[in-house]
Scaffold this motif. Structure first.
Motif, PDB file in Angstrom:
ATOM      1  N   MET A  63      -1.343   7.196  -9.869  1.00 37.28           N
ATOM      2  CA  MET A  63      -0.802   5.902  -9.442  1.00 37.28           C
ATOM      3  C   MET A  63       0.418   5.519 -10.270  1.00 37.28           C
ATOM      4  O   MET A  63       1.399   4.980  -9.736  1.00 37.28           O
ATOM      5  CB  MET A  63      -1.892   4.830  -9.546  1.00 37.28           C
ATOM      6  CG  MET A  63      -3.023   5.014  -8.549  1.00 37.28           C
ATOM      7  SD  MET A  63      -4.214   3.650  -8.510  1.00 37.28           S
ATOM      8  CE  MET A  63      -5.108   3.894 -10.046  1.00 37.28           C
ATOM      9  N   TRP A  64       0.362   5.812 -11.563  1.00 35.41           N
ATOM     10  CA  TRP A  64       1.507   5.508 -12.418  1.00 35.41           C
ATOM     11  C   TRP A  64       2.723   6.322 -11.987  1.00 35.41           C
ATOM     12  O   TRP A  64       3.837   5.782 -11.877  1.00 35.41           O
ATOM     13  CB  TRP A  64       1.163   5.804 -13.878  1.00 35.41           C
ATOM     14  CG  TRP A  64       2.304   5.498 -14.798  1.00 35.41           C
ATOM     15  CD1 TRP A  64       2.649   4.278 -15.300  1.00 35.41           C
ATOM     16  CD2 TRP A  64       3.270   6.426 -15.299  1.00 35.41           C
ATOM     17  NE1 TRP A  64       3.784   4.384 -16.084  1.00 35.41           N
ATOM     18  CE2 TRP A  64       4.180   5.690 -16.099  1.00 35.41           C
ATOM     19  CE3 TRP A  64       3.462   7.793 -15.151  1.00 35.41           C
ATOM     20  CZ2 TRP A  64       5.263   6.291 -16.745  1.00 35.41           C
ATOM     21  CZ3 TRP A  64       4.537   8.399 -15.801  1.00 35.41           C
ATOM     22  CH2 TRP A  64       5.417   7.656 -16.582  1.00 35.41           C
ATOM     23  N   GLU A  65       2.541   7.591 -11.709  1.00 37.90           N
ATOM     24  CA  GLU A  65       3.658   8.452 -11.295  1.00 37.90           C
ATOM     25  C   GLU A  65       4.205   8.019  -9.940  1.00 37.90           C
ATOM     26  O   GLU A  65       5.425   8.034  -9.721  1.00 37.90           O
ATOM     27  CB  GLU A  65       3.201   9.912 -11.250  1.00 37.90           C
ATOM     28  CG  GLU A  65       2.932  10.489 -12.640  1.00 37.90           C
ATOM     29  CD  GLU A  65       2.341  11.887 -12.598  1.00 37.90           C
ATOM     30  OE1 GLU A  65       1.942  12.333 -11.493  1.00 37.90           O
ATOM     31  OE2 GLU A  65       2.256  12.541 -13.659  1.00 37.90           O
ATOM     32  N   LEU A  66       3.330   7.613  -9.039  1.00 35.34           N
ATOM     33  CA  LEU A  66       3.764   7.141  -7.713  1.00 35.34           C
ATOM     34  C   LEU A  66       4.665   5.926  -7.834  1.00 35.34           C
ATOM     35  O   LEU A  66       5.750   5.872  -7.245  1.00 35.34           O
ATOM     36  CB  LEU A  66       2.536   6.814  -6.852  1.00 35.34           C
ATOM     37  CG  LEU A  66       2.791   6.227  -5.462  1.00 35.34           C
ATOM     38  CD1 LEU A  66       3.536   7.217  -4.588  1.00 35.34           C
ATOM     39  CD2 LEU A  66       1.464   5.819  -4.813  1.00 35.34           C
ATOM     40  N   ALA A  67       4.228   4.933  -8.609  1.00 34.17           N
ATOM     41  CA  ALA A  67       5.030   3.723  -8.785  1.00 34.17           C
ATOM     42  C   ALA A  67       6.309   4.003  -9.557  1.00 34.17           C
ATOM     43  O   ALA A  67       7.373   3.466  -9.240  1.00 34.17           O
ATOM     44  CB  ALA A  67       4.201   2.654  -9.503  1.00 34.17           C
TER      45      ALA A  67
ATOM     46  N   LYS B 231       8.000  -1.293  -0.286  1.00 32.42           N
ATOM     47  CA  LYS B 231       7.502  -0.397  -1.333  1.00 32.42           C
ATOM     48  C   LYS B 231       6.024  -0.646  -1.608  1.00 32.42           C
ATOM     49  O   LYS B 231       5.246   0.300  -1.774  1.00 32.42           O
ATOM     50  CB  LYS B 231       8.322  -0.581  -2.613  1.00 32.42           C
ATOM     51  CG  LYS B 231       9.728   0.005  -2.540  1.00 32.42           C
ATOM     52  CD  LYS B 231      10.442  -0.106  -3.875  1.00 32.42           C
ATOM     53  CE  LYS B 231      11.817   0.562  -3.812  1.00 32.42           C
ATOM     54  NZ  LYS B 231      12.519   0.479  -5.123  1.00 32.42           N
ATOM     55  N   LEU B 232       5.626  -1.915  -1.652  1.00 31.49           N
ATOM     56  CA  LEU B 232       4.208  -2.226  -1.861  1.00 31.49           C
ATOM     57  C   LEU B 232       3.361  -1.691  -0.712  1.00 31.49           C
ATOM     58  O   LEU B 232       2.277  -1.136  -0.937  1.00 31.49           O
ATOM     59  CB  LEU B 232       4.008  -3.743  -2.002  1.00 31.49           C
ATOM     60  CG  LEU B 232       4.525  -4.400  -3.279  1.00 31.49           C
ATOM     61  CD1 LEU B 232       4.232  -5.891  -3.251  1.00 31.49           C
ATOM     62  CD2 LEU B 232       3.904  -3.768  -4.525  1.00 31.49           C
ATOM     63  N   ASP B 233       3.840  -1.845   0.508  1.00 30.14           N
ATOM     64  CA  ASP B 233       3.106  -1.334   1.671  1.00 30.14           C
ATOM     65  C   ASP B 233       2.958   0.180   1.601  1.00 30.14           C
ATOM     66  O   ASP B 233       1.912   0.732   1.976  1.00 30.14           O
ATOM     67  CB  ASP B 233       3.823  -1.725   2.967  1.00 30.14           C
ATOM     68  CG  ASP B 233       3.713  -3.209   3.282  1.00 30.14           C
ATOM     69  OD1 ASP B 233       2.864  -3.881   2.663  1.00 30.14           O
ATOM     70  OD2 ASP B 233       4.497  -3.690   4.126  1.00 30.14           O
ATOM     71  N   THR B 234       4.004   0.855   1.118  1.00 28.78           N
ATOM     72  CA  THR B 234       3.950   2.318   0.980  1.00 28.78           C
ATOM     73  C   THR B 234       2.883   2.722  -0.022  1.00 28.78           C
ATOM     74  O   THR B 234       2.106   3.655   0.210  1.00 28.78           O
ATOM     75  CB  THR B 234       5.315   2.870   0.541  1.00 28.78           C
ATOM     76  OG1 THR B 234       6.283   2.577   1.550  1.00 28.78           O
ATOM     77  CG2 THR B 234       5.254   4.373   0.319  1.00 28.78           C
ATOM     78  N   ILE B 235       2.806   2.009  -1.136  1.00 24.43           N
ATOM     79  CA  ILE B 235       1.804   2.324  -2.154  1.00 24.43           C
ATOM     80  C   ILE B 235       0.398   2.059  -1.627  1.00 24.43           C
ATOM     81  O   ILE B 235      -0.513   2.867  -1.817  1.00 24.43           O
ATOM     82  CB  ILE B 235       2.084   1.528  -3.443  1.00 24.43           C
ATOM     83  CG1 ILE B 235       3.310   2.106  -4.142  1.00 24.43           C
ATOM     84  CG2 ILE B 235       0.872   1.546  -4.372  1.00 24.43           C
ATOM     85  CD1 ILE B 235       3.626   1.504  -5.479  1.00 24.43           C
ATOM     86  N   VAL B 236       0.210   0.935  -0.939  1.00 24.25           N
ATOM     87  CA  VAL B 236      -1.106   0.645  -0.347  1.00 24.25           C
ATOM     88  C   VAL B 236      -1.515   1.750   0.614  1.00 24.25           C
ATOM     89  O   VAL B 236      -2.666   2.216   0.614  1.00 24.25           O
ATOM     90  CB  VAL B 236      -1.090  -0.723   0.368  1.00 24.25           C
ATOM     91  CG1 VAL B 236      -2.350  -0.898   1.206  1.00 24.25           C
ATOM     92  CG2 VAL B 236      -0.974  -1.850  -0.641  1.00 24.25           C
ATOM     93  N   LYS B 237      -0.572   2.200   1.425  1.00 24.41           N
ATOM     94  CA  LYS B 237      -0.869   3.273   2.382  1.00 24.41           C
ATOM     95  C   LYS B 237      -1.262   4.556   1.659  1.00 24.41           C
ATOM     96  O   LYS B 237      -2.251   5.213   2.026  1.00 24.41           O
ATOM     97  CB  LYS B 237       0.347   3.528   3.270  1.00 24.41           C
ATOM     98  CG  LYS B 237       0.120   4.610   4.325  1.00 24.41           C
ATOM     99  CD  LYS B 237       1.351   4.814   5.189  1.00 24.41           C
ATOM    100  CE  LYS B 237       1.112   5.930   6.206  1.00 24.41           C
ATOM    101  NZ  LYS B 237       2.317   6.163   7.055  1.00 24.41           N
ATOM    102  N   GLU B 238      -0.521   4.914   0.625  1.00 27.37           N
ATOM    103  CA  GLU B 238      -0.819   6.130  -0.130  1.00 27.37           C
ATOM    104  C   GLU B 238      -2.191   6.050  -0.805  1.00 27.37           C
ATOM    105  O   GLU B 238      -2.968   7.008  -0.783  1.00 27.37           O
ATOM    106  CB  GLU B 238       0.262   6.382  -1.186  1.00 27.37           C
ATOM    107  CG  GLU B 238       1.610   6.803  -0.623  1.00 27.37           C
ATOM    108  CD  GLU B 238       1.569   8.164   0.060  1.00 27.37           C
ATOM    109  OE1 GLU B 238       0.846   9.056  -0.438  1.00 27.37           O
ATOM    110  OE2 GLU B 238       2.231   8.328   1.094  1.00 27.37           O
ATOM    111  N   LEU B 239      -2.483   4.896  -1.396  1.00 26.42           N
ATOM    112  CA  LEU B 239      -3.739   4.760  -2.140  1.00 26.42           C
ATOM    113  C   LEU B 239      -4.950   4.611  -1.223  1.00 26.42           C
ATOM    114  O   LEU B 239      -6.074   4.853  -1.652  1.00 26.42           O
ATOM    115  CB  LEU B 239      -3.656   3.568  -3.093  1.00 26.42           C
ATOM    116  CG  LEU B 239      -2.578   3.651  -4.190  1.00 26.42           C
ATOM    117  CD1 LEU B 239      -2.715   2.485  -5.162  1.00 26.42           C
ATOM    118  CD2 LEU B 239      -2.631   4.983  -4.924  1.00 26.42           C
TER     119      LEU B 239
END
Length: 242
Positions: free
Chosen positions: A92-96, A137-145
């Motif tokens: 998660m850290w690397e993704l962000a 960007k937040l939506d992308t992270i939610v989708k990935e996680l």
């Protein structure tokens, strides 16, 4: 409703914009305590950043920290702890970091802002968070996680994402506290303003949304009180407990 426990989120709920507890809120909490009602801080904060408030309010029950990741007594005795997989935290850290999004991570030994350790496996991880005003960007992270079934996603502001181990929430921690005390969730009044509060508001006997709460919280609450800057917590305690 026989309310025997008041569960309070802190930021945006108990605390005003100056990060303080108003005199009115303080007075109503003291009156509830005098009636032998438990008052429990149920917060996304970690122990060291919420304990001084509990101390100043003369609370004598439990503290729910890191969105339910830990349960403490006010004597700082750890009763329950839930940890994230270090590999997940590193992912998660690397993704962000790759997306240029600000991160913070809570381990049992320190708070990490922006940077991460050399070896994530050297630490025990309680919570992961990131924030951005770029909703795409937040939506992308939610989708990935969302592909990982061992993660619990919430927020404490519309501009952030907070992650705990799956099944960990303020509601699950409150249920544990109720079991310890010998009451049920029907005896709980819970107040909050964000998605990390939604489950405890839904499961409490009386779920209170702040006037400044996200709309999703207002939609599931039994009652919408005033804002955090207008003593909404104290007003709810006066209405349902005193």
């Amino acid at each position: 409703m026989d309310i025997k426990l008041i569960a309070l989120d802190m930021d945006g709920t108990l605390l005003n914009s100056e990060q303080a507890v108003s005199d009115f809120n303080r007075e109503k909490i003291a009156q509830a305590l005098a009636k032998d009602v438990h008052v429990v801080l149920s917060t996304g904060r970690w122990l060291s950043s919420c304990y001084p408030y509990a101390e100043s309010l003369n609370l004598s029950s439990y503290l729910i920290t890191c969105n339910g990741g830990e349960i403490w007594t006010v004597d700082k005795e750890l009763r329950e702890r839930h940890l994230l997989n270090p590999e997940r935290v590193q992912m998660m850290w690397e993704l962000a970091d790759d997306m240029g999004i600000n991160t913070w991570m809570v381990s049992t030994d320190k708070i990490w802002y922006g940077n991460g350790p050399d070896h994530f496996s050297d630490h025990e991880w309680l919570k992961y968070g990131c924030d951005s005003h770029d909703t795409e960007k937040l939506d992308t992270i939610v989708k990935e996680l969302s592909y990982y079934d061992d993660l619990e996603l919430t927020n404490s502001l519309p501009t952030n994402i907070e992650v705990n181990p799956k099944g960990v929430s303020k509601a699950s921690a409150l249920q544990h506290v109720c079991d310890e005390i010998g009451i049920t969730m029907e005896n709980v009044m819970a107040a909050g303003d964000s998605l990390n509060d939604i489950k405890m508001i839904q499961e409490a006997g009386i779920g209170v949304a702040m006037g400044n709460a996200q709309e999703a919280i207002k939609n599931v609450a039994d009652y919408v009180t005033d804002t955090n800057n207008q003593h909404g917590v104290g007003q709810a305690i006066e209405k349902f407990v005193l």
